[in-house]
Write a protein that holds these residues in place. Structure first.
Motif, short mmCIF file in Angstrom:
data_model
loop_
_atom_site.label_atom_id
_atom_site.label_comp_id
_atom_site.label_asym_id
_atom_site.label_seq_id
_atom_site.Cartn_x
_atom_site.Cartn_y
_atom_site.Cartn_z
N ASP A 189 0.82 -1.21 0.00
CA ASP A 189 0.00 0.00 0.00
C ASP A 189 0.86 1.26 0.00
O ASP A 189 2.00 1.26 0.43
N GLY A 190 0.28 2.34 -0.46
CA GLY A 190 0.93 3.64 -0.39
C GLY A 190 1.47 4.14 -1.71
O GLY A 190 1.47 5.35 -1.98
N ALA A 191 1.96 3.24 -2.55
CA ALA A 191 2.59 3.66 -3.80
C ALA A 191 1.61 4.34 -4.78
O ALA A 191 1.97 5.36 -5.38
N PRO A 192 0.40 3.82 -4.99
CA PRO A 192 -0.48 4.45 -5.99
C PRO A 192 -0.76 5.92 -5.72
O PRO A 192 -0.68 6.75 -6.63
N ALA A 193 -1.07 6.26 -4.47
CA ALA A 193 -1.40 7.65 -4.16
C ALA A 193 -0.19 8.56 -4.35
O ALA A 193 -0.31 9.69 -4.87
N LEU A 194 0.99 8.10 -3.97
CA LEU A 194 2.20 8.90 -4.11
C LEU A 194 2.55 9.11 -5.59
O LEU A 194 2.95 10.21 -6.00
N LEU A 195 2.39 8.07 -6.39
CA LEU A 195 2.67 8.20 -7.82
C LEU A 195 1.64 9.10 -8.50
O LEU A 195 1.97 9.83 -9.43
N ALA A 196 0.40 9.04 -8.03
CA ALA A 196 -0.64 9.91 -8.60
C ALA A 196 -0.28 11.37 -8.35
O ALA A 196 -0.55 12.24 -9.19
N GLU A 197 0.33 11.67 -7.20
CA GLU A 197 0.79 13.04 -6.95
C GLU A 197 1.88 13.42 -7.95
O GLU A 197 1.94 14.56 -8.40
N ALA A 215 1.47 2.36 -13.95
CA ALA A 215 0.92 1.38 -14.89
C ALA A 215 1.24 -0.06 -14.51
O ALA A 215 0.50 -0.98 -14.88
N VAL A 216 2.33 -0.29 -13.77
CA VAL A 216 2.72 -1.66 -13.43
C VAL A 216 2.16 -2.09 -12.08
O VAL A 216 2.31 -3.25 -11.69
N LEU A 217 1.50 -1.20 -11.38
CA LEU A 217 0.96 -1.55 -10.06
C LEU A 217 -0.35 -2.31 -10.20
O LEU A 217 -1.22 -1.92 -10.98
N PRO A 218 -0.51 -3.37 -9.46
CA PRO A 218 -1.78 -4.11 -9.50
C PRO A 218 -2.83 -3.42 -8.65
O PRO A 218 -2.53 -2.51 -7.87
N GLY A 219 -4.07 -3.85 -8.81
CA GLY A 219 -5.12 -3.39 -7.92
C GLY A 219 -5.98 -2.29 -8.48
O GLY A 219 -5.62 -1.59 -9.43
N GLY A 220 -7.13 -2.11 -7.83
CA GLY A 220 -8.11 -1.14 -8.29
C GLY A 220 -7.70 0.30 -8.05
O GLY A 220 -8.09 1.19 -8.81
N LEU A 226 -5.09 5.71 -12.96
CA LEU A 226 -4.79 5.68 -14.40
C LEU A 226 -6.01 6.14 -15.20
O LEU A 226 -5.86 6.85 -16.21
N ARG A 227 -7.18 5.76 -14.76
CA ARG A 227 -8.39 6.20 -15.46
C ARG A 227 -8.53 7.72 -15.36
O ARG A 227 -8.92 8.39 -16.32
N ASP A 228 -8.22 8.26 -14.17
CA ASP A 228 -8.26 9.72 -14.02
C ASP A 228 -7.25 10.40 -14.95
O ASP A 228 -7.49 11.50 -15.45
N ALA A 229 -6.11 9.73 -15.16
CA ALA A 229 -5.05 10.31 -15.99
C ALA A 229 -5.44 10.40 -17.46
O ALA A 229 -4.78 11.10 -18.23
N LEU A 230 -6.51 9.73 -17.87
CA LEU A 230 -6.97 9.83 -19.26
C LEU A 230 -7.42 11.25 -19.60
O LEU A 230 -7.47 11.62 -20.77
N ALA A 231 -7.74 12.03 -18.57
CA ALA A 231 -8.17 13.42 -18.80
C ALA A 231 -7.03 14.41 -18.57
O ALA A 231 -7.26 15.61 -18.58
N ILE A 245 -4.55 0.86 -18.91
CA ILE A 245 -5.90 0.40 -18.56
C ILE A 245 -6.53 -0.36 -19.71
O ILE A 245 -7.40 -1.21 -19.51
N GLY A 246 -6.09 -0.06 -20.95
CA GLY A 246 -6.57 -0.85 -22.08
C GLY A 246 -6.12 -2.29 -21.97
O GLY A 246 -6.87 -3.22 -22.28
N ALA A 247 -4.88 -2.49 -21.51
CA ALA A 247 -4.37 -3.85 -21.32
C ALA A 247 -5.14 -4.59 -20.23
O ALA A 247 -5.16 -5.82 -20.19
N ARG A 248 -5.80 -3.83 -19.35
CA ARG A 248 -6.62 -4.43 -18.30
C ARG A 248 -8.06 -4.64 -18.75
O ARG A 248 -8.92 -5.02 -17.96
N GLY A 249 -8.34 -4.33 -20.03
CA GLY A 249 -9.68 -4.58 -20.56
C GLY A 249 -10.65 -3.44 -20.39
O GLY A 249 -11.86 -3.61 -20.57
#
Length: 349
Positions: A189-197, A215-220, A226-231, A245-249
């Protein structure tokens, strides 16, 4: 006023007042009949001036110069004080960050603490090989009992995720960056939020490193960022997020993937991802419709039209076949030939 009274009023000890006198900073204006130092009002004002300048961080030598040199201009000295203060704050901040990271690792003893310090220092090394070994050791630390690539027992002590994120966002060597992303994927835990910053950084290179690491981190949670980053206004960020996220379907990536095709950035990966997403008829038709819309734009240039046409090869369904049939009569001869060839391949299956 005698030295004892001056010391009480000024807060400067008698010993320090004698030291000031020995340096020539302040000299009592007179002596009593018994030979005791006697300070005038001007002497006391000078003592307060000395203390005020010392409070700004001036050395006693600088204080003397400031008070005695008639040509002295304070602006240069103040500028120097600002620089030195900033350097001191930066050093203290770096130390505080390091201490917090050691604390976050929750070392069981000094040996563990020193192992964390060693890894943190290695992550900041000027040598790419040393940084890569440290990253690999950090990745191994996620698995108790595993052996780090360096052979050190430091793999038993986890490196704080904040340190890994900082290293990943600042790493320019592709091999080290890959090892750090691998470590982050295993960091918990912790990495997604920090990378989003990091995606919000004003520095383009940092934004790209952040989204590629995310992009290489697992989980929702990572997928949500990443979905937010589309904008995101940065097309590089949008592109990496779409591929991930395309690779995740996730079909929300389709518009950004089509952008990649048109722009010619990671267009092969974008085409492959679109073909994977077109796994059912409805989605395939939507993707084909999006490609056709982009082809029909008057602003779409010839090379981009060629890439968009080629992407239709991986999209099954009637809508893609119809599009290829129409494009086989396109006024752009290259597009028409490509569409004709792809249509023949499709009919031969």
């Amino acid at each position: 006023m005698l030295i004892g009274e001056v010391a009480r009023r000024s807060g400067v000890s008698a010993r320090m007042l004698r030291h000031y006198e020995s340096l020539g900073l302040v000299r009592p204006s007179g002596r009593t009949g018994s030979g005791y130092r006697e300070y005038s009002e001007a002497d006391i004002r000078r003592i307060f001036h000395i203390e005020s300048l010392r409070a700004l961080g001036l050395s006693l030598r600088e204080v003397k110069r400031a008070l005695d040199d008639a040509d002295f201009t304070p602006s240069t000295l103040v500028d120097d004080l600002i620089r030195r203060t900033r350097e001191r704050i930066a050093a203290e901040t770096e130390l505080l960050t390091r201490l917090r990271r050691i604390h976050a690792a929750d070392p069981a003893g000094w040996e563990d603490a020193l192992q964390v310090v060693t890894l943190l220092q290695a992550l900041g090394s000027k040598s790419a090989d040393v940084r890569q070994r440290a990253a690999l050791a950090s990745a191994s630390s996620a698995f108790p009992g595993s052996s780090a690539s360096s052979g050190s027992s430091a793999s038993e002590v986890p490196v704080p995720v904040e340190a890994l994120v900082e290293a990943a966002l600042g790493e320019s060597d592709p091999n080290v960056a890959g090892a750090l992303r691998w470590a982050l994927a295993r960091s918990g835990d912790g990495a997604p939020a920090l990378l989003a910053e990091g995606i919000g950084s004003p520095v383009a290179a940092v934004r790209e490193r952040a989204v590629r690491s995310l992009a290489v981190l697992p989980g929702g949670e990572a997928a949500g960022h990443l979905r937010d980053a589309l904008a995101h206004p940065d097309p590089v960020v949008r592109g990496h997020a779409a591929l991930a996220i395309g690779a995740r379907g996730d079909t929300d990536a389709v518009p950004a993937l089509v952008d990649l095709l048109e722009e010619g950035r990671n267009d092969t990966d974008a085409a492959d991802t679109l073909s994977v997403l077109a796994s059912d008829t409805a989605t395939a038709d939507r993707i084909a419709h999006r490609l056709v819309e982009r082809l029909a734009r008057s602003t779409t240039r010839a090379p981009a039209r060629g890439r968009l046409t080629q992407a239709l090869a991986g999209i099954l369904g009637t809508r893609a076949s119809q599009a290829l049939a129409e494009l086989s009569h396109d006024t752009d001869r290259a597009v028409a030939l490509t569409a004709t060839y792809l249509l023949q391949l499709r009919e031969a299956r």
